[in-house]
Design a protein around this motif. Structure first.
Motif, PDB file in Angstrom:
ATOM      1  N   GLU A   1      38.095 -17.787  -2.291  1.00  0.00           N
ATOM      2  CA  GLU A   1      37.866 -17.281  -3.625  1.00  0.00           C
ATOM      3  C   GLU A   1      36.401 -17.063  -3.998  1.00  0.00           C
ATOM      4  O   GLU A   1      36.228 -16.713  -5.092  1.00  0.00           O
ATOM      5  CB  GLU A   1      38.128 -18.462  -4.537  1.00  0.00           C
ATOM      6  N   THR A   2      35.572 -16.805  -2.886  1.00  0.00           N
ATOM      7  CA  THR A   2      34.046 -16.905  -3.316  1.00  0.00           C
ATOM      8  C   THR A   2      33.774 -15.461  -3.111  1.00  0.00           C
ATOM      9  O   THR A   2      34.033 -14.940  -1.761  1.00  0.00           O
ATOM     10  CB  THR A   2      33.423 -18.010  -2.662  1.00  0.00           C
ATOM     11  N   THR A   3      32.948 -14.790  -3.849  1.00  0.00           N
ATOM     12  CA  THR A   3      32.274 -13.554  -3.471  1.00  0.00           C
ATOM     13  C   THR A   3      30.751 -13.661  -3.581  1.00  0.00           C
ATOM     14  O   THR A   3      30.282 -14.137  -4.335  1.00  0.00           O
ATOM     15  CB  THR A   3      32.658 -12.456  -4.542  1.00  0.00           C
ATOM     16  N   GLY A   4      30.007 -13.136  -2.497  1.00  0.00           N
ATOM     17  CA  GLY A   4      28.694 -13.098  -2.569  1.00  0.00           C
ATOM     18  C   GLY A   4      28.039 -11.831  -2.576  1.00  0.00           C
ATOM     19  O   GLY A   4      28.911 -10.500  -2.101  1.00  0.00           O
ATOM     20  N   PHE A   5      27.402 -11.281  -3.383  1.00  0.00           N
ATOM     21  CA  PHE A   5      26.854  -9.837  -3.822  1.00  0.00           C
ATOM     22  C   PHE A   5      25.592  -9.845  -3.835  1.00  0.00           C
ATOM     23  O   PHE A   5      24.832 -10.905  -4.301  1.00  0.00           O
ATOM     24  CB  PHE A   5      27.609  -9.831  -5.166  1.00  0.00           C
TER      25      PHE A   5
ATOM     26  N   HIS B   1      22.560  -6.373  -4.223  1.00  0.00           N
ATOM     27  CA  HIS B   1      22.317  -5.019  -4.310  1.00  0.00           C
ATOM     28  C   HIS B   1      20.705  -4.600  -3.870  1.00  0.00           C
ATOM     29  O   HIS B   1      19.720  -5.555  -3.992  1.00  0.00           O
ATOM     30  CB  HIS B   1      22.710  -4.480  -5.685  1.00  0.00           C
TER      31      HIS B   1
ATOM     32  N   ALA C   1      25.133 -15.589   0.635  1.00  0.00           N
ATOM     33  CA  ALA C   1      25.456 -15.883  -0.784  1.00  0.00           C
ATOM     34  C   ALA C   1      26.795 -16.528  -1.134  1.00  0.00           C
ATOM     35  O   ALA C   1      27.180 -17.300  -2.203  1.00  0.00           O
ATOM     36  CB  ALA C   1      25.450 -14.682  -1.806  1.00  0.00           C
TER      37      ALA C   1
ATOM     38  N   ARG D   1      27.682 -18.788   1.071  1.00  0.00           N
ATOM     39  CA  ARG D   1      27.635 -20.195   1.357  1.00  0.00           C
ATOM     40  C   ARG D   1      28.264 -20.557   2.816  1.00  0.00           C
ATOM     41  O   ARG D   1      28.594 -21.499   2.995  1.00  0.00           O
ATOM     42  CB  ARG D   1      27.639 -21.161   0.304  1.00  0.00           C
TER      43      ARG D   1
ATOM     44  N   LYS E   1      43.318 -16.091 -15.203  1.00  0.00           N
ATOM     45  CA  LYS E   1      42.476 -17.346 -15.803  1.00  0.00           C
ATOM     46  C   LYS E   1      43.355 -17.895 -16.967  1.00  0.00           C
ATOM     47  O   LYS E   1      42.531 -18.739 -17.859  1.00  0.00           O
ATOM     48  CB  LYS E   1      40.892 -16.957 -16.019  1.00  0.00           C
TER      49      LYS E   1
ATOM     50  N   ARG F   1      41.601  -9.133  -7.170  1.00  0.00           N
ATOM     51  CA  ARG F   1      42.794  -9.901  -7.933  1.00  0.00           C
ATOM     52  C   ARG F   1      44.271  -9.481  -7.238  1.00  0.00           C
ATOM     53  O   ARG F   1      45.042 -10.066  -7.165  1.00  0.00           O
ATOM     54  CB  ARG F   1      43.129  -9.600  -9.481  1.00  0.00           C
TER      55      ARG F   1
ATOM     56  N   TYR G   1      25.899   0.247  -9.394  1.00  0.00           N
ATOM     57  CA  TYR G   1      25.765  -0.343  -7.887  1.00  0.00           C
ATOM     58  C   TYR G   1      25.087  -1.958  -8.228  1.00  0.00           C
ATOM     59  O   TYR G   1      25.235  -2.725  -7.223  1.00  0.00           O
ATOM     60  CB  TYR G   1      24.849   0.419  -7.035  1.00  0.00           C
TER      61      TYR G   1
ATOM     62  N   LEU H   1      29.285  -6.111  -9.825  1.00  0.00           N
ATOM     63  CA  LEU H   1      30.474  -6.241  -9.040  1.00  0.00           C
ATOM     64  C   LEU H   1      31.532  -5.631  -9.898  1.00  0.00           C
ATOM     65  O   LEU H   1      31.684  -5.384 -11.184  1.00  0.00           O
ATOM     66  CB  LEU H   1      30.928  -7.772  -8.947  1.00  0.00           C
TER      67      LEU H   1
ATOM     68  N   TYR I   1      34.258 -21.295 -10.893  1.00  0.00           N
ATOM     69  CA  TYR I   1      35.450 -21.383 -11.367  1.00  0.00           C
ATOM     70  C   TYR I   1      36.565 -22.383 -10.724  1.00  0.00           C
ATOM     71  O   TYR I   1      36.576 -22.525  -9.553  1.00  0.00           O
ATOM     72  CB  TYR I   1      36.220 -20.049 -11.561  1.00  0.00           C
TER      73      TYR I   1
ATOM     74  N   ILE J   1      32.661 -21.643  -6.192  1.00  0.00           N
ATOM     75  CA  ILE J   1      31.630 -20.368  -6.670  1.00  0.00           C
ATOM     76  C   ILE J   1      32.761 -19.213  -6.628  1.00  0.00           C
ATOM     77  O   ILE J   1      33.515 -19.018  -5.668  1.00  0.00           O
ATOM     78  CB  ILE J   1      30.645 -20.120  -5.420  1.00  0.00           C
ATOM     79  N   GLU J   2      32.696 -18.558  -7.706  1.00  0.00           N
ATOM     80  CA  GLU J   2      33.542 -17.225  -7.979  1.00  0.00           C
ATOM     81  C   GLU J   2      32.653 -16.160  -7.369  1.00  0.00           C
ATOM     82  O   GLU J   2      33.025 -15.567  -6.591  1.00  0.00           O
ATOM     83  CB  GLU J   2      33.994 -17.258  -9.334  1.00  0.00           C
ATOM     84  N   SER J   3      31.549 -16.094  -7.960  1.00  0.00           N
ATOM     85  CA  SER J   3      30.606 -15.192  -7.390  1.00  0.00           C
ATOM     86  C   SER J   3      29.238 -15.673  -7.396  1.00  0.00           C
ATOM     87  O   SER J   3      28.747 -16.348  -8.312  1.00  0.00           O
ATOM     88  CB  SER J   3      30.685 -13.843  -8.184  1.00  0.00           C
ATOM     89  N   PHE J   4      28.306 -15.178  -6.297  1.00  0.00           N
ATOM     90  CA  PHE J   4      27.026 -15.441  -6.329  1.00  0.00           C
ATOM     91  C   PHE J   4      26.271 -14.369  -6.146  1.00  0.00           C
ATOM     92  O   PHE J   4      26.480 -13.551  -5.065  1.00  0.00           O
ATOM     93  CB  PHE J   4      26.713 -16.480  -4.969  1.00  0.00           C
ATOM     94  N   THR J   5      25.236 -13.870  -7.044  1.00  0.00           N
ATOM     95  CA  THR J   5      24.766 -12.525  -7.008  1.00  0.00           C
ATOM     96  C   THR J   5      23.226 -12.906  -6.729  1.00  0.00           C
ATOM     97  O   THR J   5      22.694 -13.559  -7.434  1.00  0.00           O
ATOM     98  CB  THR J   5      24.859 -11.762  -8.257  1.00  0.00           C
ATOM     99  N   ALA J   6      22.562 -12.378  -5.816  1.00  0.00           N
ATOM    100  CA  ALA J   6      21.236 -12.337  -5.394  1.00  0.00           C
ATOM    101  C   ALA J   6      20.659 -10.964  -5.593  1.00  0.00           C
ATOM    102  O   ALA J   6      21.107 -10.044  -4.903  1.00  0.00           O
ATOM    103  CB  ALA J   6      21.060 -13.050  -4.102  1.00  0.00           C
ATOM    104  N   ALA J   7      20.019 -10.800  -6.604  1.00  0.00           N
ATOM    105  CA  ALA J   7      19.499  -9.302  -6.826  1.00  0.00           C
ATOM    106  C   ALA J   7      18.101  -9.142  -7.023  1.00  0.00           C
ATOM    107  O   ALA J   7      17.385  -9.891  -7.512  1.00  0.00           O
ATOM    108  CB  ALA J   7      20.277  -8.634  -7.819  1.00  0.00           C
ATOM    109  N   GLU J   8      17.453  -7.916  -6.720  1.00  0.00           N
ATOM    110  CA  GLU J   8      16.339  -7.497  -6.777  1.00  0.00           C
ATOM    111  C   GLU J   8      16.288  -6.051  -7.413  1.00  0.00           C
ATOM    112  O   GLU J   8      16.929  -5.383  -6.739  1.00  0.00           O
ATOM    113  CB  GLU J   8      15.539  -7.686  -5.499  1.00  0.00           C
TER     114      GLU J   8
ATOM    115  N   GLU K   1      37.162 -20.425 -18.733  1.00  0.00           N
ATOM    116  CA  GLU K   1      37.249 -19.040 -18.243  1.00  0.00           C
ATOM    117  C   GLU K   1      36.249 -18.745 -17.258  1.00  0.00           C
ATOM    118  O   GLU K   1      36.438 -17.928 -16.264  1.00  0.00           O
ATOM    119  CB  GLU K   1      37.311 -18.045 -19.499  1.00  0.00           C
TER     120      GLU K   1
END
Lengths: 463, 447
Positions: A60-64, A66, A85, A87, A258, A320, A337, A340, B37, B41-48, B145
């Motif tokens: 269920e986890t998204t690492g992102f 850019h 990200a 983990r 949700k 989804r 970009y 997400l 959620y 972790i639903e999403s983890f963004t590391a951005a620069e 949510e």
């Protein structure tokens, strides 16, 4: 934009620590705009945005992550950042062989905006200003904006998708201020299509300017909007935004999942008057929300959401739909970009009806006729919405009579869907819109025929 | 980082030709965004991210170009575009890059070193804890949510041919959650947040109780009766109104004849106890900053002084055009030219907390949220109408919830009709702080 073998390398790097899905989204966007205000060409602005967003999904986890650095080193660094990200620490998997997605574009571009002299773009603004001011001495301010953009995208993912699109857009808007005894009133008109400079062969900016000026002038003589609950007739093309906001958002699968939507768990149920068929269609040629592929590499689709009052389906993006074991409906979009993708609408509209719009008005003893709605807001969990009316009139004894000043329309999406009791045969698309969700804006279209809602709350200033 | 950005900016400014004015803004940002959620972790963004904005003024014409990249090839292209764009502008004698004005900036501590050292795992825990706290707070909470932890460290530099050279660094973080409550028939949403300059300052308890209260207390809401009533605006709602009032006090609006307060300087536009200040030098404000968007020192500006309209907010252009001096109020991001407007608005708080205000009002309505404010307010005429939800006030107590009501008035009328300002000043992640205010005689329409 980037060699296929480098993309494969980046996807495999992203999957090294056990990712189930990885995606590279590359974007190169150039935009230009020119602003005319207060009798002057104020400024031309050019912009360039180029970079890549990489995501990795595990469970269920998204690492992102850019990056604006599109070199091999930059992309691999971002791929590792996205993977870490999540983990997760698992064993490496590898991406499927990439296969190019072939998707015909609903939009044909004749004249790329970048090939057009800036001088010509500026002259459109001057023309619009002159015509707007010639509508009457009460027009005290005019501003006009020209904008174009060209966005090249490339999407590749570990499921083997390799897709690209070249999205061109042209936009023009005019805003006028009219000043009279009752103070100042504004009027605005805009046109936008996902095509090139040929837009201005199809659309007369003078006519657009005239309409904006007339809208402001009309409101000078308008009386304050009434307050209370009453029948509301929404004009063709002028109110699609209401259904986008009040119904469309609640049909986005991320909110449904949700339980943050009033439409959750209602597929197959009657959710609207049987007159209502609601469609989201990314393939509508030359409409503002149309494209060849969405920002996840899925070809655009025409999706029937509500058919004759019955809820048929929601809109889906990749994330989804995967968890439901179905296909995306081509609604995965992102502002750039940097972010997400999410479930987003394209061109959302109520399909045409059968009644002559004149009969709808004649059949309404008292109420409000809304020719044009402005921006609005909706709480998707409850369906409650608020919209500004930017052009509206009283209906008295079955006739459209006096213009009224701006006020809000307040109501509840599901209630409105059930309370539509007349649907015209004069379908039209509305003005180009930018839909905001979670801080991200994407271009969308909307449309409706003339329709009547039996009861809506009008919030005006008249007692 | 500051030095690097200054160097990049200066290298562009050095290319200015004779008679050409150039202003370069270079920014760099680092952001962490964590959404959780249901405990995961639903999403983890590391951005620069980075960006450059170049403004060129030549022969009194202005051009602008920006890019989201600092590649050498892109920098050259951006400068050329800005120059080319300038050649199409209408000459305007007031167009110029800001000149140093001798005002020294106040040094503010806007980057807490803790923000840099706080571990990602601890950031995730904060969000998970907040979600858990909301979920367990009340049986009517059926879900959260989204729960977000967000932090960012932004560095920016501005260098001009007129001699401005300045760099600054700012950091901030917040926790925010959207809650869902249901009583079986009705569903309502709420939100809660906490802002700070370091994660250690974030208050889970505050964010949680707000998110729960906002959603649960609206359950079963019905339409209100219509009529003129006294309303109390919640701090968050007041902040939104202040933002709109602030925009009408911008030098730009004044210059273009779009301010409803034009020619009203010195007039009494509100009660004696109403003082509105734009103060970006207040380090407590979320949007505090040492310099404005043109690199001039930011400063404290009094907009409404004890009810009297004191003045407007200017950048260097609106000031020159109107024969004023810049108030250090240039607002911009790297991809736009400077506008003029408030940087950190706040009302001077009064004596009573919200509970006391409710008692004083007796009968009325507490507005907890407004919708459609931007479409509903006409800054030019001052008319507004907004959708609202909240709770009726009866006999000095909060009573039944109401929804789908509209409140309508004009901004001018509303300022004059303010009866009291609360003591509950609240810092929000926006350009205005919030505080409860009491406004009499507002048209409320419901059923």
């Amino acid at each position: 934009m980037i060699e296929q073998n480098l993309i494969e390398k980046v996807l495999n790097e992203a999957l090294k620590s056990g990712g189930e899905f990885a995606e590279v989204f590359v974007e190169d966007k150039r935009s230009s705009s020119a602003l005319f205000d207060d009798g002057k060409v104020e400024e031309l602005t050019s912009g360039r945005d180029r970079g890549a967003g990489i995501r990795v999904v595990i469970g269920e986890t998204t690492g992102f992550a850019h990056t604006a650095d599109l070199s091999e080193r930059g992309l691999l660094t971002a791929a590792r950042a996205a993977a870490s990200a999540t983990r997760a620490s698992g064993s490496s998997s590898s991406a499927r062989d990439l296969e190019t997605v072939v998707a015909p574009s609903p939009n044909t571009v004749v004249t790329l905006p970048e090939s057009v002299e800036k001088e010509r773009k500026v002259s459109l603004l001057i023309q619009a200003d002159e015509i707007a001011r010639s509508q009457g001495s009460a027009i005290t301010q005019v501003s006009a904006r020209y904008g174009d953009s060209r966005r090249k995208i490339l999407v590749a993912n570990s499921d083997g998708v390799f897709a690209s699109d070249d999205q061109v857009r042209s936009l023009f808007s005019v805003s006028c201020v009219a000043t009279g005894d009752t103070g100042m009133q504004t009027g605005r008109e805009s046109i936008g299509r996902p095509i090139g400079f040929e837009l201005f062969d199809q659309v007369d900016v003078e006519e657009l300017a005239q309409r904006a000026a007339q809208r402001a002038l009309t409101k000078l003589n308008a009386r304050p909007a009434p307050s209370g609950t009453m029948p509301v007739v929404i004009g063709s093309g002028g109110g699609g935004v209401l259904f986008h906001e009040a119904c469309g958002h609640g049909l986005e699968a991320d909110l449904v999942n949700k339980q943050a939507s009033v439409f959750a768990g209602k597929v197959g149920e009657t959710v609207a008057s049987e007159l209502v068929t609601l469609i989201d269609d990314g393939t509508m040629s030359h409409e503002w929300g149309a494209f060849a592929i969405d920002d996840e590499g899925r070809p655009a689709q025409r999706n029937v959401l509500i058919e004759n009052g019955v809820l048929v389906d929601y809109m889906w993006d990749g994330l989804r739909s995967r968890s439901e074991g179905r296909m995306s409906s081509g609604n995965g979009r992102r502002q750039s970009y940097h972010v997400l993708p999410m479930v987003r609408m394209t061109n959302t509209y109520i399909a045409n009806g059968e009644t002559d719009p004149k009969d709808i008005i004649e059949d309404t003893p008292e109420g409000v006729y809304v020719a044009h709605l402005g921006g609005g807001q909706v709480n998707t969990a409850t369906g409650d919405f608020v919209f500004g009316m930017t052009e509206a009139y009283l209906i008295e004894n079955g006739k459209i009579t006096e213009p009224i000043r701006e006020g809000n329309l307040i109501g509840n999406g599901p209630d409105v869907l059930n309370n539509i009791d007349a649907l015209g045969n004069d379908f039209d698309m509305g003005s180009p819109g930018t839909c905001g969700k979670d801080g991200q804006g994407v271009p969308v279209g909307d449309g409706t025929p003339t329709l009547r809602v039996t009861s809506l709350t009008v919030g005006g200033t008249a007692g | 980082m500051k030095d690097e950005l200054l160097k990049t900016a200066a290298s562009i400014v050095d290319q200015a030709t004779n008679g050409e004015q150039v202003e370069v803004v270079v920014v760099h940002g680092r952001e962490t965004e964590i959404r959780v959620y249901q405990g995961e972790i639903e999403s983890f963004t590391a951005a620069e991210s980075q960006g450059i904005g170049i403004r060129v003024v030549n022969d009194f014409r202005q051009g602008m170009a920006y890019a989201g990249s600092l590649d050498d090839s892109v920098l050259e292209e951006t400068l050329e575009e800005a120059r080319d764009n300038a050649s199409f502008g209408t000459p305007d004698e007031f167009l110029a890059i800001a000149e140093p004005d001798g005002v020294n900036s106040i040094s503010l501590e806007l980057l807490n070193p803790e923000l840099n050292s706080f571990a990602n795992e601890d950031k995730i825990s904060l969000a998970i804890e907040l979600e858990k706290s909301i979920s367990e707070s009340d049986p009517r909470i059926i879900g959260v949510e989204s729960t977000d932890y967000v932090d960012s460290i932004n560095t920016s530099a501005i260098v001009t041919t007129s001699g401005i050279s300045r760099a600054s660094e700012e950091g901030g973080c917040y926790l925010a959650a959207s809650s869902l409550a249901s009583d079986g028939t009705d569903t309502q949403t709420g939100f809660g947040y906490s802002v700070g300059r370091s994660p250690a300052q974030l208050q889970i308890e505050k964010a949680s109780s707000e998110a729960t209260e906002r959603a649960t207390r609206l359950l079963g809401a019905k339409k209100a009766e219509s009529g003129r009533m006294t309303v109390i605006l919640d701090p968050y709602v007041t902040a939104q109104f202040l933002g709109i009032i602030g925009s009408t006090l911008s030098g730009e609006a004044l210059l273009k004849g779009r301010s409803l307060f034009a020619d009203r300087e010195g007039d009494q536009i509100g009660p004696e106890f109403l003082t509105l200040i734009d103060d970006p030098t207040d380090a407590e404000a979320f949007t505090a900053t040492e310099a404005d968007g043109e690199g001039l020192a930011s400063r404290k500006n009094m907009l409404i002084d004890r009810g009297s309209l004191n003045g407007f907010l200017h950048n260097s252009y609106t000031a020159r055009a109107l024969g004023k001096v810049s108030t250090g109020s240039a607002v911009r991001s790297y991809n736009s030219s400077p506008g003029a407007g408030p940087l950190a608005l706040s009302l001077v708080p009064g004596e009573s907390n919200q509970t006391e205000l409710i008692q004083q009002v007796g009968e009325g309505i507490l507005i907890q949220g407004v919708a459609g404010l931007h479409s509903g307010v006409k800054p030019v005429s001052g008319d507004f109408s907004a959708g609202a939800e909240g709770l009726m006030i009866r006999k000095g107590q909060l009573a039944e919830p109401v929804r789908e009501v509209t409140i309508a008035s004009t901004l001018q009328r509303m300022l004059l009709d303010i009866q009291s300002i609360g003591s509950d000043l609240e810092r929000l992640p926006m350009r205005s702080s919030g505080v409860s205010i009491v406004v009499k005689d507002v048209m409320v329409s419901g059923a």
